[in-house]
Structure formats: C-alpha cells, structure tokens
Write an enzyme that holds these catalytic residues in place. Structure first.
Site, PDB file in Angstrom:
ATOM      1  N   CYS A   1       0.818  -1.219   0.000  1.00  0.00           N
ATOM      2  CA  CYS A   1       0.000   0.000   0.000  1.00  0.00           C
ATOM      3  C   CYS A   1       0.851   1.268   0.000  1.00  0.00           C
ATOM      4  O   CYS A   1       0.327   2.368  -0.196  1.00  0.00           O
ATOM      5  CB  CYS A   1      -0.956   0.001   1.180  1.00  0.00           C
ATOM      6  SG  CYS A   1      -2.160  -1.320   1.064  1.00  0.00           S
TER       7      CYS A   1
ATOM      8  N   HIS B   1      -3.508   7.245   2.342  1.00  0.00           N
ATOM      9  CA  HIS B   1      -3.891   5.940   1.798  1.00  0.00           C
ATOM     10  C   HIS B   1      -5.275   5.573   2.319  1.00  0.00           C
ATOM     11  O   HIS B   1      -5.588   5.793   3.490  1.00  0.00           O
ATOM     12  CB  HIS B   1      -2.851   4.900   2.230  1.00  0.00           C
ATOM     13  CG  HIS B   1      -3.253   3.501   1.897  1.00  0.00           C
ATOM     14  ND1 HIS B   1      -3.607   3.126   0.622  1.00  0.00           N
ATOM     15  CD2 HIS B   1      -3.373   2.391   2.670  1.00  0.00           C
ATOM     16  CE1 HIS B   1      -3.928   1.845   0.628  1.00  0.00           C
ATOM     17  NE2 HIS B   1      -3.792   1.377   1.859  1.00  0.00           N
TER      18      HIS B   1
ATOM     19  N   ASN C   1     -10.229   0.027  -0.664  1.00  0.00           N
ATOM     20  CA  ASN C   1      -8.763   0.071  -0.648  1.00  0.00           C
ATOM     21  C   ASN C   1      -8.232  -0.546  -1.946  1.00  0.00           C
ATOM     22  O   ASN C   1      -8.315  -1.763  -2.138  1.00  0.00           O
ATOM     23  CB  ASN C   1      -8.260  -0.707   0.576  1.00  0.00           C
ATOM     24  CG  ASN C   1      -6.748  -0.682   0.700  1.00  0.00           C
ATOM     25  OD1 ASN C   1      -6.036  -0.237  -0.194  1.00  0.00           O
ATOM     26  ND2 ASN C   1      -6.256  -1.189   1.817  1.00  0.00           N
TER      27      ASN C   1
HETATM   28  O1  UT7 Z   1      -3.994  -1.116   3.328  1.00  0.00           O
HETATM   29  C1  UT7 Z   1      -3.275  -1.693   4.380  1.00  0.00           C
HETATM   30  C2  UT7 Z   1      -3.862  -2.992   4.732  1.00  0.00           C
HETATM   31  N1  UT7 Z   1      -4.969  -3.083   5.570  1.00  0.00           N
HETATM   32  C3  UT7 Z   1      -5.390  -2.258   6.554  1.00  0.00           C
HETATM   33  O2  UT7 Z   1      -4.916  -1.169   6.796  1.00  0.00           O
HETATM   34  C4  UT7 Z   1      -6.529  -2.792   7.361  1.00  0.00           C
HETATM   35  C5  UT7 Z   1      -6.486  -2.373   8.797  1.00  0.00           C
HETATM   36  N2  UT7 Z   1      -7.516  -3.015   9.576  1.00  0.00           N
HETATM   37  C6  UT7 Z   1      -8.817  -2.757   9.455  1.00  0.00           C
HETATM   38  O3  UT7 Z   1      -9.242  -1.975   8.637  1.00  0.00           O
HETATM   39  C7  UT7 Z   1      -9.774  -3.429  10.423  1.00  0.00           C
HETATM   40  O4  UT7 Z   1      -9.015  -4.153  11.382  1.00  0.00           O
HETATM   41  C8  UT7 Z   1     -10.807  -4.388   9.755  1.00  0.00           C
HETATM   42  C9  UT7 Z   1     -11.831  -3.572   8.968  1.00  0.00           C
HETATM   43  C10 UT7 Z   1     -10.119  -5.380   8.858  1.00  0.00           C
HETATM   44  C11 UT7 Z   1     -11.576  -5.144  10.846  1.00  0.00           C
HETATM   45  O5  UT7 Z   1     -12.209  -4.204  11.708  1.00  0.00           O
HETATM   46  P1  UT7 Z   1     -12.012  -4.302  13.286  1.00  0.00           P
HETATM   47  O6  UT7 Z   1     -12.786  -3.226  13.869  1.00  0.00           O
HETATM   48  O7  UT7 Z   1     -10.544  -4.360  13.577  1.00  0.00           O
HETATM   49  O8  UT7 Z   1     -12.719  -5.679  13.581  1.00  0.00           O
HETATM   50  P2  UT7 Z   1     -12.169  -6.932  14.386  1.00  0.00           P
HETATM   51  O9  UT7 Z   1     -11.303  -7.760  13.522  1.00  0.00           O
HETATM   52  O10 UT7 Z   1     -11.658  -6.487  15.706  1.00  0.00           O
HETATM   53  O11 UT7 Z   1     -13.514  -7.694  14.646  1.00  0.00           O
HETATM   54  C12 UT7 Z   1     -14.534  -7.188  15.519  1.00  0.00           C
HETATM   55  C13 UT7 Z   1     -15.741  -8.115  15.449  1.00  0.00           C
HETATM   56  C14 UT7 Z   1     -15.364  -9.583  15.603  1.00  0.00           C
HETATM   57  O12 UT7 Z   1     -16.426 -10.222  16.269  1.00  0.00           O
HETATM   58  P3  UT7 Z   1     -16.340 -10.567  17.842  1.00  0.00           P
HETATM   59  O13 UT7 Z   1     -15.110 -11.419  17.997  1.00  0.00           O
HETATM   60  O14 UT7 Z   1     -16.207  -9.228  18.522  1.00  0.00           O
HETATM   61  O15 UT7 Z   1     -17.603 -11.273  18.091  1.00  0.00           O
HETATM   62  C15 UT7 Z   1     -15.301 -10.080  14.185  1.00  0.00           C
HETATM   63  O16 UT7 Z   1     -15.537 -11.460  14.073  1.00  0.00           O
HETATM   64  O17 UT7 Z   1     -16.359  -7.994  14.156  1.00  0.00           O
HETATM   65  C16 UT7 Z   1     -16.403  -9.277  13.525  1.00  0.00           C
HETATM   66  N3  UT7 Z   1     -16.195  -9.082  12.101  1.00  0.00           N
HETATM   67  C17 UT7 Z   1     -17.203  -8.828  11.250  1.00  0.00           C
HETATM   68  N4  UT7 Z   1     -18.507  -8.712  11.422  1.00  0.00           N
HETATM   69  C18 UT7 Z   1     -19.270  -8.437  10.353  1.00  0.00           C
HETATM   70  C19 UT7 Z   1     -15.028  -9.088  11.421  1.00  0.00           C
HETATM   71  N5  UT7 Z   1     -15.253  -8.837  10.120  1.00  0.00           N
HETATM   72  C20 UT7 Z   1     -16.588  -8.672   9.989  1.00  0.00           C
HETATM   73  C21 UT7 Z   1     -17.438  -8.401   8.899  1.00  0.00           C
HETATM   74  N6  UT7 Z   1     -18.755  -8.282   9.121  1.00  0.00           N
HETATM   75  N7  UT7 Z   1     -16.964  -8.229   7.648  1.00  0.00           N
END
Ligand code: UT7
Length: 334
Positions: A121, A261, A291
């Site tokens: 990225c 980004h 992204n």
């Molecule tokens: O370009 C460079 C590369 N990437 C990045 O910069 C990405 C950086 N990270 C992120 O953008 C975020 O971490 C994500 C969008 C990928 C995930 O968001 P988050 O707020 O960090 O979610 P999380 O992984 O902490 O998950 C929170 C909850 C979990 O459920 P529990 O364990 O709290 O019950 C996940 O299972 O949300 C759940 N979850 C979802 N729910 C609905 C994870 N993905 C999804 C989804 N839809 N797509």
C-alpha cells in the site's frame, strides 16, 4: 503563503489520469457472499462499494494502460518522449515479466525503461520518491508513475475480515522538471520487516513456491491481521506526517490537503484528528472505491484535481505490507 523552492531540478506532478472498472461490488452484494452486513462495514471501514475488474482475461495492466492513456490524451503527449515508466503494484500481470514493460510498450513509450515497484500500500508513495529523484537527478525529463492493483485477483471472498475492504483500480501521474518552483519538497519513508507476518500472501514466492499444499491451504490469497495492521497504521502514519510537518515548519493550518492511503476511514479519521485537520482538508474517496492498494493516492489526486491550485500544500501518507510506510510533502504545480 506561497512557498517557492527555486531549484531548477525540482520535480513536479504535471498531469493525473485514472481508471476504475465499471462493475461495482456493493455492501449488499457482500451480504450475499459472507456473514456480514452493510451497517458493520460502513461503521467499521467507511466503505459502501468497490469497483471490480470482472473480465478474467484482463490483469492490472489493463487498468494501468487506461490511466496512462488519459494523461497522454490530456497533455497531447508523444509517448516516445517518456523516459521511464514505473508501475507500483502487488498484483502484476505475471511474475518476472515486469507489468511496467508491457504497459510502456502498449502506450507507445518506446524510448522508456520500465519496472515494477512492490511496496504494497506504500507502493505509490515510494514510487513518487523514485520518480521525483529521477527528475531531480537531471537525467530524465518525463517519468510516468502508475499505481495499479487488481485486488480481486488475490482476495478470498469467503474471508469476511479481508474481502470487505479491497477494490480494483489504477491511477497515474507524470513527473517533469518544475517550471513553477512548486513540486516535490520532502519525504519520510520507512519499513520494518518484522511486520511481514501480519499482512502478506504467503505462497507463490521463493519461500513457499506453489504446490498442492499451498493451493489447498489458501496460501495464495491476501492475509491480514486487521487489528494489528490498524494499530501500526495509525501510529506510524501519524508519526510520519508529524515528522514532515515539523521539519518543513508547516503550520497545519496551511496544509491544503492531507492525501492519506485509503485503507479504513477510521484510520484516516484517527490520523487527521491527531494532526488537527478537519474533514475538509482530508482527501477521501474510500466510500466508493475501498482500498485499491497502490492506486489509492493517484485516485484521490484525480478526484480532487479540479479543486487544486498552484502552491497548494499536499501531505501524503501511506502504510502497507512489509511493513512499509511514510509521508511526503508536495506543493501542487498547476
Ligand atoms: O492497506 C493496508 C492494509 N490493511 C489495513 O490497513 C486494514 C487495517 N484493519 C482494518 O481496517 C480493520 O481491522 C478491519 C476492517 C479489517 C476489521 O475491523 P475491526 O474493527 O478491527 O474488527 P475486528 O477484527 O476487531 O472484529 C470485531 C468483530 C469480531 O467479532 P467478535 O469477535 O467481537 O464477536 C469479528 O468477528 O467484528 C467481527 N467481524 C465482522 N462482522 C461483520 C469481522 N469482520 C466482519 C465483517 N462483518 N466483515
């Protein structure tokens, strides 16, 4: 207000082009593919839809060529005058054969040398460093830098933690010697290889060549530990922007736009808040494109091009796999 560096060898961005495929992948579409919902995606990422290059016979070069051709057309530029073509991408058409070489040939840049740049990225940000240095060296007069990624080719659409973020697209800029005195001012670029376990495609390289096992294990798809990447992205991008602000003695009030980004709206908001910039001073189009990896920065420039004026102060920031990250300061030249 007007900052003028009189160096005759300063590099300026003198044109912008972009291309995104027509097909949209909306949050409603994703709801039918994985266990997710529109509210969660919008609240946690700020993304509503992404563009997808559906044609399986077309790779990243297809979009890169379209973005480059827009610049040639707009500037009525003879492609034979281009000295170098750099394509920042993590989704080259093929390994080994540089996508940039194919793009250069297809657009008629017959006198250019061409190569791919892989910094995930941060690819376009690092590419701007390369391109501006080439111009500042005095050896090259026209360097075409393209960021292009067909992210849909490496995404596992059953992995809800990853597939909701990424989209396809390409953007291009032309670097030339500055005539206005505005252009590339400063850069702060960094990397940390200990981050590679958190964001990668494990197989297909020399460590894990393609095999039955890597295919079965889904090791050719993009993997991310989103939470860890998020944390590092916010702290390192903020630090890089602050370094740029401090050493160039920029009053944040005088920043025309932060050009961040587009990985997650919450990352962008956290950085702008820490730096003290309101939403009007932060370029954003993540809602519509998601992204697009190496294409996010030039896609932003394309969307905001008509709002920019000579001398506008732009501060770029990016973070990506590797880890790689940084910030840069550019004064707009047209
Ligand atoms: O370009 C460079 C590369 N990437 C990045 O910069 C990405 C950086 N990270 C992120 O953008 C975020 O971490 C994500 C969008 C990928 C995930 O968001 P988050 O707020 O960090 O979610 P999380 O992984 O902490 O998950 C929170 C909850 C979990 O459920 P529990 O364990 O709290 O019950 C996940 O299972 O949300 C759940 N979850 C979802 N729910 C609905 C994870 N993905 C999804 C989804 N839809 N797509």
């Amino acid at each position: 207000m007007n900052y003028i560096n009189p160096s005759p060898l300063k590099a300026a961005i003198t044109a912008v082009g972009a291309y995104v495929p027509e097909d949209k992948l909306t949050n409603a579409d994703l709801e039918k593919m994985v266990d997710t919902n529109n509210e969660w995606i919008v609240a946690r990422t700020g993304i509503s839809e992404r563009r997808i290059l559906k044609d399986p016979t077309k790779g990243s070069s297809y979009m890169a060529i379209k973005a480059a051709q827009e610049i040639l057309k707009k500037r009525k530029l003879n492609p034979a005058e281009i000295d170098a073509v750099i394509v920042a991408t993590i989704t080259p058409d093929m390994n080994v054969a540089a996508t940039a070489a194919y793009v250069a040939s297809e657009i008629g840049a017959t006198n250019a040398f061409a190569y791919d740049l892989q910094a995930a990225c941060s690819g376009f940000l690092f590419g701007m460093s390369n391109a501006s240095s080439m111009i500042a060296s005095g050896r090259y007069k026209k360097v075409l830098l393209i960021g292009a990624d067909k992210m849909s080719s490496i995404i596992d659409y059953s992995d809800r933690a990853t597939c909701i973020i990424f989209g396809d697209g390409a953007g291009a800029v032309l670097f030339e010697p500055s005539e206005s005195g505005y252009g590339w001012e400063d850069e702060y670029l960094r990397s940390d290889g200990s981050g590679r376990m958190f964001l990668n495609i494990k197989a297909g390289g020399s460590l894990f060549p393609a095999s039955e096992e890597t295919l079965q294990g889904g090791m050719h798809n993009l993997y991310q530990d989103g939470k860890t990447v998020f944390k590092y992205a916010v702290s390192e991008m903020t630090n890089a922007v602050e370094q740029i602000i401090e050493r160039n003695e920029i009053d944040p009030e005088n920043i025309s736009y932060l050009v961040p980004h587009q990985a997650n709206k919450r990352i962008i908001d956290a950085i702008s808040k820490r730096v003290g910039l309101n939403d009007q001073k932060v370029m954003s189009n993540i809602e519509y494109f998601g992204n697009t990896t190496a294409a996010t920065l030039p896609l932003l420039l394309k969307d905001y091009e008509l709002k920019l004026s000579p001398g506008d102060r732009l501060v770029f920031a990016a973070f990506g796999g590797g880890f790689t990250w940084g910030a840069a300061y550019l004064t707009w030249s047209y």
